[in-house]
Scaffold this motif. Structure first.
Motif, PDB file in Angstrom:
ATOM      1  N   ILE A 100     -63.715   8.639 -10.191  1.00  0.00           N
ATOM      2  CA  ILE A 100     -62.798   9.388 -11.060  1.00  0.00           C
ATOM      3  C   ILE A 100     -63.445   9.636 -12.420  1.00  0.00           C
ATOM      4  CG2 ILE A 100     -60.832   8.398  -9.839  1.00  0.00           C
ATOM      5  CD1 ILE A 100     -60.275   6.645 -12.304  1.00  0.00           C
TER       6      ILE A 100
ATOM      7  N   PHE B 246     -59.128  10.893 -18.710  1.00  0.00           N
ATOM      8  CA  PHE B 246     -58.186  11.983 -18.416  1.00  0.00           C
ATOM      9  C   PHE B 246     -57.406  12.283 -19.697  1.00  0.00           C
ATOM     10  CE2 PHE B 246     -58.444   9.613 -14.410  1.00  0.00           C
ATOM     11  CZ  PHE B 246     -58.416  10.569 -13.417  1.00  0.00           C
TER      12      PHE B 246
ATOM     13  N   LYS C 265     -62.451  -1.793 -10.170  1.00  0.00           N
ATOM     14  CA  LYS C 265     -62.881  -0.657  -9.337  1.00  0.00           C
ATOM     15  C   LYS C 265     -63.652  -1.137  -8.119  1.00  0.00           C
ATOM     16  CE  LYS C 265     -63.184   3.058 -12.779  1.00  0.00           C
ATOM     17  NZ  LYS C 265     -64.115   3.931 -13.519  1.00  0.00           N
ATOM     18  N   GLU C 266     -64.486  -2.126  -8.322  1.00  0.00           N
ATOM     19  CA  GLU C 266     -65.261  -2.692  -7.215  1.00  0.00           C
ATOM     20  C   GLU C 266     -64.319  -3.311  -6.166  1.00  0.00           C
ATOM     21  OE1 GLU C 266     -68.528  -2.570  -6.783  1.00  0.00           O
ATOM     22  OE2 GLU C 266     -68.523  -3.824  -4.983  1.00  0.00           O
TER      23      GLU C 266
ATOM     24  N   LEU D 225     -58.637   3.726   0.065  1.00  0.00           N
ATOM     25  CA  LEU D 225     -58.474   5.120  -0.328  1.00  0.00           C
ATOM     26  C   LEU D 225     -57.022   5.433  -0.671  1.00  0.00           C
ATOM     27  CD1 LEU D 225     -60.732   6.871   2.344  1.00  0.00           C
ATOM     28  CD2 LEU D 225     -61.305   6.253  -0.029  1.00  0.00           C
ATOM     29  N   CYS D 226     -56.875   6.295  -1.683  1.00  0.00           N
ATOM     30  CA  CYS D 226     -55.564   6.820  -2.064  1.00  0.00           C
ATOM     31  C   CYS D 226     -55.765   8.307  -2.295  1.00  0.00           C
ATOM     32  CB  CYS D 226     -55.089   6.154  -3.351  1.00  0.00           C
ATOM     33  SG  CYS D 226     -53.688   7.004  -4.125  1.00  0.00           S
TER      34      CYS D 226
ATOM     35  N   THR E  26     -50.149   1.839  -0.888  1.00  0.00           N
ATOM     36  CA  THR E  26     -49.738   0.870  -1.908  1.00  0.00           C
ATOM     37  C   THR E  26     -49.852  -0.583  -1.442  1.00  0.00           C
ATOM     38  OG1 THR E  26     -48.266   2.571  -2.778  1.00  0.00           O
ATOM     39  CG2 THR E  26     -47.880   0.316  -3.530  1.00  0.00           C
TER      40      THR E  26
ATOM     41  N   MET F  51     -53.039  10.225   3.705  1.00  0.00           N
ATOM     42  CA  MET F  51     -53.388   8.903   4.249  1.00  0.00           C
ATOM     43  C   MET F  51     -52.611   8.635   5.538  1.00  0.00           C
ATOM     44  SD  MET F  51     -55.762   8.433   2.258  1.00  0.00           S
ATOM     45  CE  MET F  51     -56.377   7.186   3.353  1.00  0.00           C
TER      46      MET F  51
ATOM     47  N   ILE G 167     -52.066  -3.510  -3.396  1.00  0.00           N
ATOM     48  CA  ILE G 167     -51.397  -4.662  -3.999  1.00  0.00           C
ATOM     49  C   ILE G 167     -51.944  -5.970  -3.412  1.00  0.00           C
ATOM     50  CG2 ILE G 167     -49.158  -5.840  -4.169  1.00  0.00           C
ATOM     51  CD1 ILE G 167     -47.931  -3.062  -4.686  1.00  0.00           C
TER      52      ILE G 167
ATOM     53  N   ILE H 116     -61.261  -2.629  -5.465  1.00  0.00           N
ATOM     54  CA  ILE H 116     -60.406  -1.683  -4.717  1.00  0.00           C
ATOM     55  C   ILE H 116     -61.212  -0.497  -4.188  1.00  0.00           C
ATOM     56  CG2 ILE H 116     -58.292  -2.315  -5.963  1.00  0.00           C
ATOM     57  CD1 ILE H 116     -58.647   0.315  -7.583  1.00  0.00           C
ATOM     58  N   GLY H 117     -62.519  -0.549  -4.368  1.00  0.00           N
ATOM     59  CA  GLY H 117     -63.366   0.592  -4.013  1.00  0.00           C
ATOM     60  C   GLY H 117     -63.359   0.938  -2.535  1.00  0.00           C
TER      61      GLY H 117
ATOM     62  N   ILE I 180     -55.667   1.312 -11.357  1.00  0.00           N
ATOM     63  CA  ILE I 180     -56.583   0.476 -12.145  1.00  0.00           C
ATOM     64  C   ILE I 180     -55.847  -0.094 -13.370  1.00  0.00           C
ATOM     65  CG2 ILE I 180     -58.708   0.510 -13.522  1.00  0.00           C
ATOM     66  CD1 ILE I 180     -59.562   2.919 -11.613  1.00  0.00           C
TER      67      ILE I 180
ATOM     68  N   LEU J 217     -56.574   0.812   4.363  1.00  0.00           N
ATOM     69  CA  LEU J 217     -55.121   0.706   4.269  1.00  0.00           C
ATOM     70  C   LEU J 217     -54.550  -0.480   5.028  1.00  0.00           C
ATOM     71  CD1 LEU J 217     -55.335   3.351   2.792  1.00  0.00           C
ATOM     72  CD2 LEU J 217     -53.361   4.167   4.051  1.00  0.00           C
TER      73      LEU J 217
ATOM     74  N   CYS K 151     -60.840   3.420   5.443  1.00  0.00           N
ATOM     75  CA  CYS K 151     -59.804   3.741   4.460  1.00  0.00           C
ATOM     76  C   CYS K 151     -59.223   2.508   3.783  1.00  0.00           C
ATOM     77  CB  CYS K 151     -58.690   4.571   5.091  1.00  0.00           C
ATOM     78  SG  CYS K 151     -57.575   3.630   6.160  1.00  0.00           S
TER      79      CYS K 151
ATOM     80  N   ALA L 100     -62.047   4.942  -6.116  1.00  0.00           N
ATOM     81  CA  ALA L 100     -61.746   4.569  -7.511  1.00  0.00           C
ATOM     82  C   ALA L 100     -62.973   4.750  -8.406  1.00  0.00           C
ATOM     83  CB  ALA L 100     -61.258   3.127  -7.562  1.00  0.00           C
ATOM     84  N   GLN L 101     -64.167   4.613  -7.833  1.00  0.00           N
ATOM     85  CA  GLN L 101     -65.396   4.720  -8.640  1.00  0.00           C
ATOM     86  C   GLN L 101     -65.735   6.164  -8.992  1.00  0.00           C
ATOM     87  OE1 GLN L 101     -64.932   2.969  -5.870  1.00  0.00           O
ATOM     88  NE2 GLN L 101     -66.284   1.198  -5.703  1.00  0.00           N
TER      89      GLN L 101
ATOM     90  N   TYR M 144     -56.075   7.169  -8.749  1.00  0.00           N
ATOM     91  CA  TYR M 144     -56.525   5.788  -8.986  1.00  0.00           C
ATOM     92  C   TYR M 144     -56.313   5.267 -10.414  1.00  0.00           C
ATOM     93  CZ  TYR M 144     -59.035   6.525  -4.552  1.00  0.00           C
ATOM     94  OH  TYR M 144     -59.372   6.816  -3.255  1.00  0.00           O
ATOM     95  N   ARG M 145     -56.269   6.138 -11.411  1.00  0.00           N
ATOM     96  CA  ARG M 145     -56.228   5.664 -12.807  1.00  0.00           C
ATOM     97  C   ARG M 145     -55.058   4.696 -13.030  1.00  0.00           C
ATOM     98  NH1 ARG M 145     -59.788   4.448 -16.047  1.00  0.00           N
ATOM     99  NH2 ARG M 145     -58.471   2.665 -16.397  1.00  0.00           N
TER     100      ARG M 145
END
Lengths: 156, 778
Positions: free
Chosen positions: B710, B714, A128-129, A135-136, A105, B198, A109, A131-132, A145, A49, A47, B707-708, A141-142
């Motif tokens: 999505i 939107f 994206k790579e 998980l959230c 979060t 989570m 960060i 933070i890939g 990013i 986190l 995950c 993230a990849q 995710y938008r």
């Protein structure tokens, strides 16, 4: 279980600790150092986190033994503010609504701050790579990013 | 047009700074002196008699402070159906069910102790399929169903694996089918999935020797925890204090009561020491609650002109081993069964079925993502059969104001407009535009699905709010709706700011929920928070103003009616000498001669759901809905015919939310819901072996979106037809973005490659097999 003396620099402060050989860096950070901003949510590297910086590199702290981190420089979410100022990534997360429940979060960060140090102008794909592996479940995710891209534009 | 100062503005979340600095505290971050740690011994069998439990070795292990078995905890808990004990008694009903719990000085010691416990089981025949579970002679999951307490609107069938049978009968369905030109029947399926918050379920409990119980827990609804704990244990409520800090995601899975009774009982046995339980990720998948599986069969009768004449619906819910929440999901899906359309003749049976799977609970959308997959796929399949455009077909049958719902409710004039949502989404995805289908060897398609949902709750639920005027003129709002990411407290602060015309910086919303101090709220669920807490908060702000004005009127010697509250003052407009700062009234007003008047100002407000009724047990007719939030989702996808891979290029969503209170927070709900839906559409699924053991109980094998994954784009279109009894007209939209993602995508896949999918998830394999079969048919 054998105990080992280790020395960590966490957020600029030095800590001398004695830990069990099987203690993870995550357990040391959360339980021994009582820095609870770093979260535990799977304990097997799925995950992300528990991401912290180890010598500047974003690292899943549940997959690292505390003894392996001996002598290393650790940065957690608690170490990112400059005095009373939020860092650009933290500010951008607030502005873009990249925070919901907040449990993931800190990891995002930390990873984003490390990314922008290494690569100050990342592309969307590079973000994206980076933070890939985290998980959230709330944001989609938008906004995360967008916040990271925006923080990179602020150029600080 | 109302001119707003704070409502509708992008006020940053109140909790944002705490959360970006890592200082926000969650239950798992809390520690108390003497705190013990819990580990569980769990059932390896899906269905087995417990013949013998030997805990003697575990009890001897140094550092072990309490070992608890089911026999020592003979309490049944539940909000709608009290079918569950906290540890298994006599038999286990699913793999992963806790049998023995150990509290010890450390997690490691507790874990070692668990390994020393010996349990003898006698395996029983198990049942995993809802249709088999309903057959005569199926193994019974609950032999004593008739003895369980349940809510009056739940209809269990003792002697069968049926925890609830909800019936809806409207019009004459046989006549409806006779009037139809075409009758089409299809079956649909969704597997069990997990909420994957989570933060896993985390609770700390303490049962002190003086009888006081303290609980700190990651629960959505502190008052529901207190009530269910008190009733279950037979402890008076004033002896229980429930504290809820920040929650790391709930999505319904932390509604009601979960592991709070277990830690409390362990604490009692350990002499009152606080006991903590943090569910592991694996336990989160199969020990704690999950989303029910779904099987649906829909028969639709339709005229050639596109008017639907009848629907016959069967929804079977795989509740798993326990159905406390499942029974109400079954009911909610039953009364909303048609989707957002007016259907004159309906027969619906929505049935909660016990199996030996992990047990079901609420998950964002409360049954609606499951059944909308069936209804919205069916809408496209029917439209195709009669040669009508799917958008036109939906609009023709849309449940617009004045039309009659399945339960006989005539939709109010201010009910919100599904037709506007459908049209907005169609436009956003370029519906009907001629564009090349084939792009670089891949095939593109578009799909639409509409939706509706009302809060599923008892007819009389209520909320309250307390607004305290502080000595410096600032205010503190106390509510008991929790903050689990949805942002309601920030929206409520905006509502206070608007009502008092006070800068948002002067308003605090308490961050911790605590039943000893906080005002009552039923639950933080069902997309009801903004509507119900919002109305209670507005009421409290008005009440605070009344109190301030009453004192100010005496002090200023003016009629109360002439006074206005704004800008931290109470004053008569246009008369600068008739004005008092709010700060000067907070503890008491003071006359020039020193006499005091009034007193500490504490605004109280409440709201109770209006006009809802019970539903008829035989026909389901009545009024279940406080508000309907209508919406539509549009998907544009690209399918790779070589691999079956589907990429979502665009998701367009429109919801009639009445009024936007905070655009950024609303957008967060929309995007987050869409991505959860995409996870379910393509990858999320419980996979069991033949003995009912979950094979993918971790995030390596059970993937959620990264993230990849999505959509490339939107688009959110807010529709704002205010509901007059809502705060500033605003309806809830917490769950809705998660609904109708799967059918919009499935409809788009058909548009792209002509493959019809009836099962979720729509994996590459299923799409590819569909393409292969289609090729063979040609």
């Amino acid at each position: 279980m054998s105990r080992h003396k280790i020395s960590l620099r966490v957020n600029g402060q030095r800590y001398e600790l004695e830990v069990e050989a099987n203690r993870t860096l995550l357990q040391t950070i959360r339980e021994d150092l009582e820095m609870t901003g770093t979260k535990c949510a799977c304990e097997r590297g799925d995950c992300g986190l528990c991401t912290v910086m180890v010598d500047g590199v974003p690292t899943k702290s549940c997959l690292v033994l505390a003894v392996e981190a001996d002598g290393k420089e650790i940065t957690t979410i608690e170490g990112l503010m400059k005095g009373e100022e939020l860092n650009p990534v933290q500010r951008a997360f607030i502005e873009h609504g990249a925070v919901q429940c907040g449990f993931c979060t800190p990891a995002f960060i930390v990873a984003a701050t490390a990314l922008l140090k290494r690569n100050p102008k990342p592309s969307e794909e590079e973000v994206k790579e980076a933070i890939g592996g985290i998980l959230c479940r709330c944001t989609g995710y938008r906004q995360i990013i967008d916040a990271i891209l925006d923080a990179s534009k602020s150029g600080k | 047009m109302v001119k707003y100062s704070y409502v509708g503005k992008d006020v940053p979340r109140l909790d944002a700074i705490e959360k970006v600095t890592g200082t926000a505290l969650y239950t798992g971050d809390l520690r108390f002196p003497g705190m013990l740690h819990t580990k569980l011994l769990k059932s390896p069998y899906a269905h087995a008699k417990i013949k013998k439990i030997d805990t003697s070795e575990a009890e001897k292990l140094p550092g072990v402070r309490a070992v608890l078995t089911g026999e020592e905890a003979p309490y049944r808990f539940g909000i709608y159906m009290s079918d569950k004990t906290i540890l298994a008694i006599d038999k286990v009903r699913h793999v992963g069910e806790p049998v023995v719990a150990v509290a010890a000085d450390t997690e490691e010691i507790a874990e070692q102790a668990v390994e020393l416990i010996k349990v003898e089981y006698e395996e029983l025949p198990a049942v995993f399929d809802v249709r088999k579970a309903m057959e005569e002679g199926s193994p019974l999951v609950h032999e004593n169903l008739s003895e369980y307490k349940h809510a009056p609107f739940v209809y269990p069938k003792p002697g069968k694996n049926i925890a609830n049978h909800f019936k809806l009968r409207k019009g004459d369905v046989e006549r409806g089918f006779r009037e139809a030109d075409v009758v089409i029947e299809n079956e649909f399926y969704q597997p069990q999935v997990q909420n994957v918050q989570m933060e896993t379920h985390t609770s700390i409990g303490q049962w002190l020797q003086n009888g006081q119980i303290n609980v700190w827990t990651s629960a959505q609804s502190p008052f529901a925890v207190r009530h269910l704990l008190g009733v279950g244990l037979g402890v008076p409520l004033h002896r229980i204090n429930v504290v809820v800090p920040y929650i790391g995601g709930g999505f319904g899975g932390k509604a009601g009561l979960h592991w709070e009774p277990l830690v409390v009982l362990l604490s009692k046995k350990a002499g009152g020491r606080p006991v903590k339980l943090v569910m592991t990720r694996e336990e989160q998948f199969y020990t704690t609650a999950v989303r029910q599986g779904f099987y649906g069969r829909i028969k639709t009768g339709v005229k050639r002109d596109g008017k639907i004449t009848a629907m016959e619906i069967l929804y079977l819910w795989d509740a798993g081993a326990y159905a406390d929440y499942g029974v109400n999901i079954t009911r909610a899906a039953g009364y909303s069964c048609t989707g957002p359309y007016e259907i004159p003749n309906i027969k619906c049976d929505s049935i909660t079925v016990y199996t030996n799977h992990p047990y079901g609970t609420a998950y964002r959308g409360f049954g609606h993502p499951e059944f909308h997959f069936a209804t919205e796929r069916q809408m496209d399949l029917v439209a195709r059969e009669i040669g009508m455009d799917p958008v036109e077909f939906r609009l023709k049958n849309a449940a617009v104001p004045g039309r009659i719902t399945a339960t006989g409710e005539k939709l109010r004039e201010d009910a919100g407009r599904v037709d506007e949502c459908i049209k907005a989404v169609a436009e956003a995805i370029g519906w009907g535009k001629k564009e090349p289908k084939q792009v670089g060897g891949k095939l593109r398609g578009r799909g639409i699905a509409a939706l509706w949902k009302a809060p599923a709750m008892p007819s009389f639920t209520s909320s309250s709010a307390i607004l305290k005027l502080n000595e410096d003129g600032s205010v503190t709002l106390s509510i008991s709706s929790t903050e689990m990411g949805q942002g309601t407290p920030t929206a409520l602060a905006q509502i206070v700011a608007e009502e008092l015309q006070m800068p948002i910086e002067k308003i605090k919303v308490v961050t911790k929920r605590e039943t000893d101090f906080g005002p009552y709220s039923w639950q933080t669920v069902a997309s009801r928070g903004l509507f119900m807490e919002g109305n209670a908060t507005l009421d409290a702000a008005k009440n605070l103003k009344e109190q301030v004005k009453a004192t100010a009127a005496e002090l200023l010697g003016v009629p109360k009616e002439k006074l206005v509250v704004a800008e931290e003052k109470v004053f008569v407009p246009g008369q600068p000498d008739k004005s008092l700062p709010l700060a000067s009234l907070a503890t008491a007003g003071i006359f020039p001669d020193g006499r005091g008047i009034g007193g500490p100002v504490l605004g109280y407000g409440m709201y109770t759901a209006e006009g809802l009724t019970n539903l008829d047990p035989e026909t389901g007719q009545g009024l279940p809905a406080l508000m309907w939030t209508f919406g539509a989702q549009g998907a544009e996808v690209e399918v790779d015919p070589e691999t079956g891979d589907v990429r979502v290029l665009k998701m367009a969503s429109a919801f009639d939310i009445g009024k936007t209170i905070n655009p950024t927070i609303v957008k967060g709900q929309i995007y987050g819901g869409i991505v959860q839906g995409i996870g379910s559409a393509f990858m999320e699924e419980f996979i069991f072996d033949q003995k009912g053991k979950l094979l993918n109980s971790n995030l390596t094998d059970y993937k959620i979106c990264r993230a990849q994954d999505i959509p490339d784009e939107f688009v959110f279109i807010p529709i704002e037809n205010p509901q007059l009894n809502a705060p500033h007209g605003a309806r809830g939209v917490g769950e809705h973005p998660r609904i109708s993602i799967e059918p919009a995508i499935a409809n788009a896949i058909y548009d792209a490659v002509g493959v019809d999918l009836f099962e979720i998830p729509m994996s590459r394999e299923k799409v590819w097999l569909g393409l292969k079969r289609k090729g063979e048919r040609k």
